[in-house]
Design a protein around this motif. Structure first.
Motif, PDB file in Angstrom:
ATOM      1  N   ARG A  30       3.428  35.800   4.798  1.00 53.49           N
ATOM      2  CA  ARG A  30       3.501  37.220   4.524  1.00 53.49           C
ATOM      3  C   ARG A  30       2.955  37.884   5.465  1.00 53.49           C
ATOM      4  N   ALA A  31       1.707  37.853   6.232  1.00 56.92           N
ATOM      5  CA  ALA A  31       0.894  38.428   7.110  1.00 56.92           C
ATOM      6  C   ALA A  31       1.401  39.383   7.755  1.00 56.92           C
ATOM      7  N   SER A  32       1.447  40.995   7.895  1.00 54.57           N
ATOM      8  CA  SER A  32       1.257  41.527   8.942  1.00 54.57           C
ATOM      9  C   SER A  32       1.379  41.184   9.987  1.00 54.57           C
ATOM     10  N   ASP A  33       0.627  41.206  10.795  1.00 53.48           N
ATOM     11  CA  ASP A  33       0.572  40.360  11.932  1.00 53.48           C
ATOM     12  C   ASP A  33      -0.631  39.363  11.976  1.00 53.48           C
ATOM     13  N   ARG A  34       0.870  39.001  12.554  1.00 54.75           N
ATOM     14  CA  ARG A  34       0.269  37.256  13.228  1.00 54.75           C
ATOM     15  C   ARG A  34      -1.513  37.120  13.186  1.00 54.75           C
ATOM     16  N   ALA A  35      -1.422  38.338  15.077  1.00 55.47           N
ATOM     17  CA  ALA A  35      -2.649  37.648  15.664  1.00 55.47           C
ATOM     18  C   ALA A  35      -4.016  37.659  14.821  1.00 55.47           C
ATOM     19  N   THR A  36      -4.075  39.251  13.935  1.00 54.78           N
ATOM     20  CA  THR A  36      -4.649  39.314  13.731  1.00 54.78           C
ATOM     21  C   THR A  36      -5.533  38.944  12.596  1.00 54.78           C
ATOM     22  N   TRP A  37      -3.957  38.127  11.560  1.00 54.79           N
ATOM     23  CA  TRP A  37      -4.456  37.128  10.476  1.00 54.79           C
ATOM     24  C   TRP A  37      -5.518  35.951  10.720  1.00 54.79           C
ATOM     25  N   LEU A  38      -4.319  35.746  12.292  1.00 51.65           N
ATOM     26  CA  LEU A  38      -5.646  34.216  12.617  1.00 51.65           C
ATOM     27  C   LEU A  38      -6.920  34.669  13.036  1.00 51.65           C
ATOM     28  N   MET A  39      -7.553  35.867  13.560  1.00 49.47           N
ATOM     29  CA  MET A  39      -8.631  36.419  13.948  1.00 49.47           C
ATOM     30  C   MET A  39      -9.339  36.886  12.653  1.00 49.47           C
ATOM     31  N   GLU A  40      -9.591  37.091  11.893  1.00 49.51           N
ATOM     32  CA  GLU A  40      -9.357  37.405  10.625  1.00 49.51           C
ATOM     33  C   GLU A  40      -9.540  36.233  10.167  1.00 49.51           C
ATOM     34  N   VAL A  41      -8.665  34.612   9.938  1.00 47.82           N
ATOM     35  CA  VAL A  41      -9.345  33.623   8.691  1.00 47.82           C
ATOM     36  C   VAL A  41      -9.734  33.005   9.624  1.00 47.82           C
ATOM     37  N   ALA A  42     -10.428  33.008  10.715  1.00 44.73           N
ATOM     38  CA  ALA A  42     -10.906  31.947  12.065  1.00 44.73           C
ATOM     39  C   ALA A  42     -12.126  31.571  10.955  1.00 44.73           C
ATOM     40  N   PRO A  43     -12.894  31.736  10.361  1.00 45.75           N
ATOM     41  CA  PRO A  43     -14.411  31.316  10.047  1.00 45.75           C
ATOM     42  C   PRO A  43     -13.905  30.659   8.998  1.00 45.75           C
ATOM     43  N   ILE A  44     -12.532  30.408   8.074  1.00 52.16           N
ATOM     44  CA  ILE A  44     -12.293  28.845   7.060  1.00 52.16           C
ATOM     45  C   ILE A  44     -10.715  28.186   8.019  1.00 52.16           C
ATOM     46  N   VAL A  45     -11.002  28.532   9.171  1.00 50.48           N
ATOM     47  CA  VAL A  45     -10.468  27.457   9.841  1.00 50.48           C
ATOM     48  C   VAL A  45     -12.038  26.624  10.781  1.00 50.48           C
ATOM     49  N   ILE A  46     -12.988  27.205  10.740  1.00 53.16           N
ATOM     50  CA  ILE A  46     -14.377  27.267  11.180  1.00 53.16           C
ATOM     51  C   ILE A  46     -14.595  25.947  10.819  1.00 53.16           C
ATOM     52  N   ALA A  47     -15.016  26.614   9.507  1.00 50.74           N
ATOM     53  CA  ALA A  47     -15.811  26.139   8.549  1.00 50.74           C
ATOM     54  C   ALA A  47     -15.859  25.026   7.268  1.00 50.74           C
ATOM     55  N   ALA A  48     -14.181  25.330   7.157  1.00 52.45           N
ATOM     56  CA  ALA A  48     -12.985  23.732   6.414  1.00 52.45           C
ATOM     57  C   ALA A  48     -13.651  22.418   6.954  1.00 52.45           C
ATOM     58  N   PRO A  49     -13.663  22.136   8.374  1.00 49.79           N
ATOM     59  CA  PRO A  49     -13.841  21.405   8.627  1.00 49.79           C
ATOM     60  C   PRO A  49     -15.016  20.765   8.759  1.00 49.79           C
ATOM     61  N   VAL A  50     -16.197  21.424   9.038  1.00 50.51           N
ATOM     62  CA  VAL A  50     -17.411  21.125   8.569  1.00 50.51           C
ATOM     63  C   VAL A  50     -17.842  21.369   6.723  1.00 50.51           C
ATOM     64  N   LEU A  51     -17.196  21.821   6.393  1.00 53.46           N
ATOM     65  CA  LEU A  51     -17.557  21.457   4.427  1.00 53.46           C
ATOM     66  C   LEU A  51     -17.085  20.268   4.535  1.00 53.46           C
TER      67      LEU A  51
END
Length: 220
Positions: free
Chosen positions: A24-45
């Motif tokens: 549903r993201a209005s801008d895919r590139a912006t979405w990726l940059m905004e959720v990047a902390p989740i993508v990084i933190a989830a595997p660590v947790l």
């Protein structure tokens, strides 16, 4: 439901929400940059869960912070409907949703830092732990602003939605101030309940050590 099961349900739910927001993201590139902390933190947790599980309080707050990031990435921060509602309610000149994100960016990392400092024995005093936790949160906030600056240099106008400044020349400073407010509130209002959660998560580990015949260094 056990704690492990609750975490699995929460993690699975978050993954489903993340996938839905990507569609549903209005801008895919912006979405990726905004959720990047989740993508990084989830595997660590996930990989540190057995060796160093965090408190239930922190897992819950991290989940809430992730939802804030996902919502901001889905709409872009300057277009989140909740922000427009707050803008009208408070008669503001801009959508303030990004400030909610920066508030959480101070509150959650500060508690993570406090937990690591206390549980790993890096500091013995609660006041010093609180001071250093706020410092860590502010360092993270400052680095995030640097990342935004680098994105602006690399992408030019394409970074406008990621930055979400909405024409505010003091956006960087106010972002860091809201992170400071979040970190300070975490230390002032959540420290006692955090201590109880730390005691609860450390108790099984200490019991296992005592059962193996080891001596509790804190009581020695």
């Amino acid at each position: 439901m056990t704690r492990d099961n609750m975490l699995m349900v929460g993690g699975s739910g978050l993954l489903a929400i993340l996938a839905y927001s990507a569609m549903r993201a209005s801008d895919r590139a912006t979405w990726l940059m905004e959720v990047a902390p989740i993508v990084i933190a989830a595997p660590v947790l996930i990989f540190t869960y057995r060796r160093f599980p965090l408190t239930s309080l922190l897992y819950g707050l991290i989940f809430c912070h992730a939802l804030i990031l996902i919502l901001g990435g889905t709409y872009t921060y300057s277009r989140v409907p909740l922000g427009f509602w707050l803008q009208d309610l408070l008669s503001l000149g801009r959508n303030p949703y990004d400030k909610i994100g920066h508030f959480a960016q101070g509150l959650v990392p500060a508690l993570v830092a406090r937990e690591i400092l206390i549980r790993c024995g890096y500091v013995s005093g609660r006041r010093m732990a609180a001071f250093l936790a706020v410092c860590v949160a502010m360092a993270i906030s400052a680095w995030y602003e640097l990342v935004e600056w680098w994105a602006a240099l690399a992408l030019g106008q394409g970074a406008d939605q990621f930055l979400g400044t909405q024409g505010d020349p003091w956006d960087t400073q106010s972002d860091m101030f809201f992170a400071f407010i979040g970190a300070s509130i975490a230390m002032l209002l959540l420290s006692r309940i955090h201590d109880r959660h730390i005691a609860a998560v450390d108790a099984p580990t200490q019991s296992a050590l005592n059962a193996d015949g080891h001596t509790d260094r804190r009581s020695a």
